[in-house]
Scaffold this motif. Structure first.
Motif, PDB file in Angstrom:
ATOM      1  N   HIS A 469       0.840  -1.213   0.000  1.00 24.40           N
ATOM      2  CA  HIS A 469       0.000   0.000   0.000  1.00 24.40           C
ATOM      3  C   HIS A 469       0.872   1.259   0.000  1.00 24.40           C
ATOM      4  CE1 HIS A 469       0.587  -0.288   4.403  1.00 24.40           C
ATOM      5  NE2 HIS A 469      -0.043  -1.450   4.385  1.00 24.40           N
ATOM      6  N   LEU A 474      -5.843   6.005   3.531  1.00 31.61           N
ATOM      7  CA  LEU A 474      -7.074   5.348   3.945  1.00 31.61           C
ATOM      8  C   LEU A 474      -8.214   6.216   3.426  1.00 31.61           C
ATOM      9  CD1 LEU A 474      -6.289   4.251   7.615  1.00 31.61           C
ATOM     10  CD2 LEU A 474      -6.507   2.775   5.604  1.00 31.61           C
ATOM     11  N   ARG A 507      -8.410   1.105   1.089  1.00 28.58           N
ATOM     12  CA  ARG A 507      -7.090   1.516   0.601  1.00 28.58           C
ATOM     13  C   ARG A 507      -7.068   1.683  -0.925  1.00 28.58           C
ATOM     14  NH1 ARG A 507      -2.986   1.477   4.316  1.00 28.58           N
ATOM     15  NH2 ARG A 507      -3.181   0.203   6.198  1.00 28.58           N
ATOM     16  N   ASP A 509      -4.763   0.965  -3.035  1.00 27.03           N
ATOM     17  CA  ASP A 509      -3.496   1.686  -3.079  1.00 27.03           C
ATOM     18  C   ASP A 509      -2.423   0.687  -3.517  1.00 27.03           C
ATOM     19  OD1 ASP A 509      -1.392   3.429  -2.590  1.00 27.03           O
ATOM     20  OD2 ASP A 509      -1.473   3.223  -0.408  1.00 27.03           O
TER      21      ASP A 509
END
Length: 603
Positions: A469, A474, A507, A509
């Motif tokens: 991530h 977040l 996330r 990400d």
């Protein structure tokens, strides 16, 4: 309106927030918060489980008391405990907890001292300088609260994919049972798999006398009807999510589905192409004069415009039409292409299930390998593993692999990247692992240069495998770290390590833009669940959606490889494959910027 998992999760999250503001026992608060998290990610519909008499106690972290409350919410739409807590504190006080710098104790102090119960109250008090009368709040904190509330009050609310997906799937099932409904599908940003959703668009193909609109807006707790007509209606759910339904005849369904899927820029480009061909395109079809020549399916619309079908995730007017015209659209990765998952946790750190349970759950979902990556000791709240405990886990994984059938556990760690870029465990134990997943969990506020240097230093470690991530964002809670992403991607290419697309819906990400940048540089991406319980392997679907938005093909994804090929890549012994040329829909390994059509504008 059917009750979905996110409805129950929302109830438990609000209970946890209100209990925390009241100063309740931390174990009780954590029980509700863990239950909310689990329900929010549960792939199985909780109402269906109750209807078939399933034992809710078997769910992770759910005992008899919580099971009873789940049944209560599903059965009645209410929870007596939450109703009672709302009489003691204003429900909106929980919104204060989403402002950086305000925890439960400070929210309680603000409510008691200044009567603050909403974000608007908090913003006004900050503007007037009244927050400084509360102990522990100085000028700097007051200013940061003022800025944060201004941003939050101004920004339109957006919802995580997990919530929108649960609502959309439940509504599709419910409306498909209505007489005269021939087909119903989600559209809009949810179908395009954007990382958040502003509202939920749905399209239904119906017969003329279908009562679908009456059923859609029929009375249900916590819902507000904005509009209702013969062909369209809008409602707002208790969660605040707006749902818009459009009904069309069967012969227009494809055109309507395409139109309401968007994006707006993609639709404008298609209409321009239609005009140049002497055609008219709208949500009812493609017309030559007054005659409809296409529209029953999306494919028929694209064909009428001289284009192959373009996948929904690509419809952002970011080169997809040029790629379609040059026959270079990517064959996007699918969930079935994933052969393993390279980031998961057990109860040895902050996971909720055993090695054996996680292995069985991964195998049941068709995975051939699973990397166990519990936290390192720096993350004390997660009960991270020190070198001794990690060594013991390595031995247990070896013993378990000797008797496992159908899946192999890989030995890994999610190791904290310290502020100076060092890794949070000694080399001696890291060298015993199959892979090392590095992650930032603190000091998110470093300057751009320092954060970049921190990551580059970590990636230079000879045991470093995957950057987890990468931005540490977040969604709706914390922005991503500021660092030089192109430099980090180039570093991964030079070092032969990899970047993670964390599939957790909070996330997502890397984001889609970063995925495409990685593809252009030939850096493989690991689509990982970050599962903390067996049900969270289902989050991989959200990672796949994000990867598809980033134009990733199976060859661009690390964990589409066989176990043998993966081990070679992780050990650095496999030569980098050469750039591949696309032939039809064949799966090719893409390793350079040629992965994206050269005419595609840079993102």
């Amino acid at each position: 309106m059917p009750i979905v998992n996110s409805d129950v999760a929302g109830v438990f999250e609000e209970i946890a927030d209100l209990l925390e503001v009241q100063g309740a026992n931390s174990f009780r608060v954590r029980a509700y918060r863990n239950a909310a998290h689990m329900l929010g990610e549960l792939g199985t519909n909780i109402k269906s489980m109750i209807d078939r008499g399933a034992d809710l106690d078997a769910l992770p972290g759910i005992g008899p008391d919580l099971a009873g409350k789940i049944s209560e919410v599903v059965r009645t739409g209410h929870c007596a405990l939450l109703d009672e807590l709302r009489t003691q504190l204003p429900p909106a006080v929980t919104e204060l907890l989403k402002i950086p710098g305000i925890g439960a104790k400070r929210a309680r102090a603000l409510h008691q001292a200044l009567g603050i119960g909403t974000l608007q109250d908090l913003h006004r008090a900050a503007e007037q300088g009244r927050l400084r009368t509360v102990q522990g709040i100085g000028p700097k904190i007051q200013q940061s609260i003022l800025e944060a509330t201004a941003i939050r009050l101004k920004a339109p609310r957006r919802y995580k994919l997990s919530l929108a997906t649960q609502v959309g799937e439940a509504l599709c099932l419910e409306l498909s049972r209505v007489p005269g409904v021939l087909e119903v599908q989600v559209a809009g940003s949810l179908r395009r798999q954007r990382d958040t959703v502003g509202d939920l668009d749905m399209v239904a193909a119906v017969e003329r006398d279908s009562p679908v609109m009456d059923r859609f807006v029929s009375a249900a707790d916590g819902r507000h009807v904005l509009s209702k007509g013969r062909t369209r209606a809008s409602v707002v759910l208790a969660s605040g999510l707006q749902v818009d339904l459009r009904a069309v005849p069967r012969e227009s369904f494809g055109a309507a589905w395409l139109y309401f899927t968007g994006s707006k820029a993609h639709n404008i480009a298609l209409r321009q192409r239609a005009r140049e061909a002497g055609l008219k395109l709208n949500e009812y079809g493609v017309f030559r004069g007054e005659r409809r020549i296409a529209g029953d399916t999306e494919a028929s619309v694209y064909l009428a415009l001289g284009l192959p079908f373009i996948e929904p995730e690509l419809r952002e007017q970011l080169g997809e039409i040029d790629a379609a015209l040059s026959h270079s659209l990517p064959a996007l990765v699918q969930r079935s292409d994933l052969r393993g998952d390279l980031h998961a946790h057990t109860r040895e750190s902050d996971g909720r299930e055993s090695l054996e349970a996680m292995a069985a759950a991964a195998r049941a979902r068709g995975l051939e390998y699973l990397a166990v990556t519990d936290h390192s000791p720096r993350l004390a709240l997660a009960h991270g593993l020190d070198a001794g405990r990690l060594a013991q886990q390595i031995d247990r994984i070896d013993a378990l692999n000797a008797r496992l059938d159908g899946i192999v556990l890989l030995k890994g760690i999610e190791v904290d990247i310290l502020e100076d870029g060092r890794l949070d465990l000694p080399d001696a134990v890291l060298r015993r692992l199959d892979l090392v997943v590095g992650a930032i969990h603190h000091r998110f506020d470093l300057s751009r240069d320092k954060q970049t240097d921190r990551l580059l230093h970590a990636m230079d470690h000879p045991c470093f495998s995957i950057l987890a991530h990468p931005t540490a964002r977040l969604i709706d809670e914390r922005p991503g770290c500021d660092f030089d992403l192109p430099r980090v991607i180039r570093k991964a290419r030079e070092r032969g390590c990899f970047l993670e697309l964390n599939a957790h819906p909070a996330r997502l990400d890397l984001n889609d833009i970063a995925c495409r940048m990685a593809k252009d540089e030939g850096v493989l991406v690991s689509i990982a669940s970050d599962a903390h319980s067996s049900v969270e392997f289902d989050n991989l679907r959200f990672g796949i959606g994000q990867a598809r938005r980033g134009w990733l093909e199976p060859g661009d994804v690390l964990n589409t490889r066989s176990l043998g090929a993966l081990r070679s890549l992780l050990s650095g012994t496999m030569d980098k494959p050469p750039p591949a040329q696309r032939v039809g829909a064949a799966v090719n390994v893409r390793t350079t910027a040629e992965s994206v059509d050269p005419g595609t504008p840079s993102r």
